[in-house]
Write an enzyme that holds these catalytic residues in place. Structure first.
Site, PDB file in Angstrom:
ATOM      1  N   HIS A  82      38.286  36.560  36.846  1.00 40.80           N
ATOM      2  CA  HIS A  82      37.817  37.650  35.985  1.00 40.80           C
ATOM      3  C   HIS A  82      38.953  38.612  35.646  1.00 40.80           C
ATOM      4  O   HIS A  82      38.730  39.805  35.454  1.00 40.80           O
ATOM      5  CB  HIS A  82      36.628  38.390  36.616  1.00 40.80           C
ATOM      6  CG  HIS A  82      35.362  37.575  36.538  1.00 40.80           C
ATOM      7  ND1 HIS A  82      34.571  37.534  35.409  1.00 40.80           N
ATOM      8  CD2 HIS A  82      34.788  36.740  37.423  1.00 40.80           C
ATOM      9  CE1 HIS A  82      33.543  36.721  35.623  1.00 40.80           C
ATOM     10  NE2 HIS A  82      33.653  36.211  36.833  1.00 40.80           N
TER      11      HIS A  82
ATOM     12  N   ASP B  94      40.620  28.908  30.906  1.00 44.15           N
ATOM     13  CA  ASP B  94      40.148  27.528  31.023  1.00 44.15           C
ATOM     14  C   ASP B  94      40.875  26.608  30.047  1.00 44.15           C
ATOM     15  O   ASP B  94      41.358  25.535  30.416  1.00 44.15           O
ATOM     16  CB  ASP B  94      38.642  27.451  30.775  1.00 44.15           C
ATOM     17  CG  ASP B  94      37.859  28.365  31.696  1.00 44.15           C
ATOM     18  OD1 ASP B  94      38.423  28.804  32.710  1.00 44.15           O
ATOM     19  OD2 ASP B  94      36.680  28.652  31.402  1.00 44.15           O
TER      20      ASP B  94
HETATM   21  C1  GLA Z   1      34.954  31.671  33.015  1.00 44.57           C
HETATM   22  C2  GLA Z   1      35.689  31.981  31.704  1.00 44.57           C
HETATM   23  C3  GLA Z   1      37.166  32.260  31.966  1.00 44.57           C
HETATM   24  C4  GLA Z   1      37.342  33.308  33.054  1.00 44.57           C
HETATM   25  C5  GLA Z   1      36.500  32.958  34.279  1.00 44.57           C
HETATM   26  C6  GLA Z   1      36.539  34.027  35.317  1.00 44.57           C
HETATM   27  O1  GLA Z   1      35.428  30.464  33.555  1.00 44.57           O
HETATM   28  O2  GLA Z   1      35.564  30.897  30.821  1.00 44.57           O
HETATM   29  O3  GLA Z   1      37.799  32.667  30.765  1.00 44.57           O
HETATM   30  O4  GLA Z   1      37.029  34.579  32.567  1.00 44.57           O
HETATM   31  O5  GLA Z   1      35.151  32.715  33.937  1.00 44.57           O
HETATM   32  O6  GLA Z   1      37.814  34.143  35.861  1.00 44.57           O
END
Ligand code: GLA
Length: 408
Positions: free
Chosen positions: A56, A194
């Protein structure tokens, strides 16, 4: 390597092919043949990811340390003469899902098809002439389980579109295009972690991303001493979507109160001196992000030094902060962390934490490579006793990004 029709007998029964536990790309090609009656011309692959630490923080301009895993999404495809896409998902069944790609593409049902719709739209906007195609989607990772199956599908689709159109994207442009698909077609306001982790994955390496400057650095995970164990809680709480957006909003509000453009630019001192001016909830959200950035950079140093107990300790602190300050854990994730903690460093577990957005999904543990299977069994059994749920565990390693596995 292609799944071929026997001229005398047609396609072999799919069960025969799959029972032979063939390579996943062959399975994808076999599924394609069984579902469409024709041979696939392409098979592409993109991995899922786990995040070791830095949670996050991406949408706050912070640091993250994810890695691509050795499981992902396989897409077997073939061009068709009509300007339309037909999709099948082997795991989700039903279908095919069909949509035209001639005019402006829009979001639609089922929701998973939006990852494909959004990426095709993005590639078209980038100037790619994407022909119509049939595609069959196969997975070797849990879907919707916190290991970025959605980013894997986006990046696999972008890789397929590159092959079919001849337009090659640079890694950053490709990752951002996939992130945009997630924002605009899937309605999830995710950060860049991601898609960057999936596109830029490199075997043997974690990926440090500075989400403010978008600079990236591969950090090797030295030797074969440690393994990464993924434990899927098998739960996904409904809070997920709204909860993620609410955390984002809280972070932006905390940054606004402190007069900084994002929490990356808030120091611990600024946060403390602003505490009186914020709701306690906003203070705690910001404290997670500010301390998580510090932990992530410390984790990079520990990784480079092969200081596994230190890296594991930082992972544990990250989990506590996500649980108490950011409030994105849940009873099941906490149960996994407790089970791993009970095995502890003496039993070969250096650290364990939730990974990804939270509210369910997976935990990631750093474990002694020589004892990984035994540890997985112990953690799984303790989790089962605590929750009544059978988890799915797998050992993984930092792996490569997208691949074109078959093409004409
Ligand atoms: C999800 C979102 C990412 C990131 C994570 C928390 O996976 O897709 O962009 O914010 O949560 O780290």
């Amino acid at each position: 390597m292609a799944y071929r029709a026997d001229p005398m007998r047609g396609f072999p029964p799919i069960a025969d092919v799959l029972n032979a536990s063939c390579e996943p790309e062959l399975a994808a090609a076999a599924h394609f043949a069984a579902l469409t009656g024709r041979e696939a011309s392409h098979v592409v692959y993109a991995p899922g990811r786990v995040n070791l630490i830095g949670e996050h923080t991406d949408y706050n301009g912070g640091y993250v340390l994810p890695m691509a895993i050795d499981r992902g999404i396989y897409v077997a495809a073939r061009v068709v003469s009509q300007p339309r896409v037909r999709l099948w998902s082997v795991e989700l069944g039903g279908g095919p899902v069909e949509f035209p790609i001639g005019g402006g593409l829009e979001a639609g049902e089922p929701s998973w098809s939006n990852y494909v719709r959004g990426v095709v739209a993005g590639m078209q906007a980038a100037g790619a002439e994407v022909p119509g195609f049939d595609a069959v989607i196969d997975a070797t990772l849990p879907l919707g389980g916190g290991v970025s199956s959605s980013a894997a599908l986006e990046v696999a689709t972008a890789t397929l579109c590159e092959e079919l159109s001849g337009l090659r994207m640079g890694p950053e442009a490709k990752a951002l295009l996939c992130q945009r698909a997630e924002h605009e077609f899937a309605g999830v306001p995710c950060g860049i972690m991601d898609q960057f982790a999936v596109v830029m994955g490199r075997a043997g390496n974690l990926l440090l991303i500075d989400c403010l400057t978008r600079e990236t650095r591969h950090v090797p995970m030295a030797g074969g001493e440690v393994a990464v164990l993924v434990i899927n809680t098998m739960v996904k709480h409904a809070l997920n979507d709204g909860g993620y957006r609410a955390r984002r909003d809280d972070c932006h509000e905390a940054a606004r109160i402190m007069g900084v453009p994002d929490l990356r630019r808030a120091s611990a001192e600024l946060l403390e001196s602003s505490r009186e001016r914020m709701l306690p909830r906003l203070y705690r959200r910001a404290r997670h992000v500010v301390t998580e950035d510090v932990r992530t950079l410390a984790a990079v140093r520990a990784l480079e030094a092969g200081a596994w107990p230190e890296l594991g300790r930082l992972m544990g602190e990250s989990h506590v902060s996500l649980r108490n300050d950011f409030e994105v854990s849940c009873a099941e994730l906490d149960a996994v962390v407790a089970a791993a903690g009970a095995v502890g460093p003496d039993g070969g577990v250096y650290g364990c934490r939730m990974t990804g957005g939270g509210f369910g999904g997976c935990c990631v543990a750093l474990v002694d490579a020589g004892r990984d299977e035994e540890i997985a069994a112990r953690v799984a059994s303790a989790y089962q006793s605590a929750t009544g749920i059978d988890p799915v565990c797998f050992v993984t390693r930092p792996s490569d990004g997208p691949l074109v596995l078959m093409k004409p």
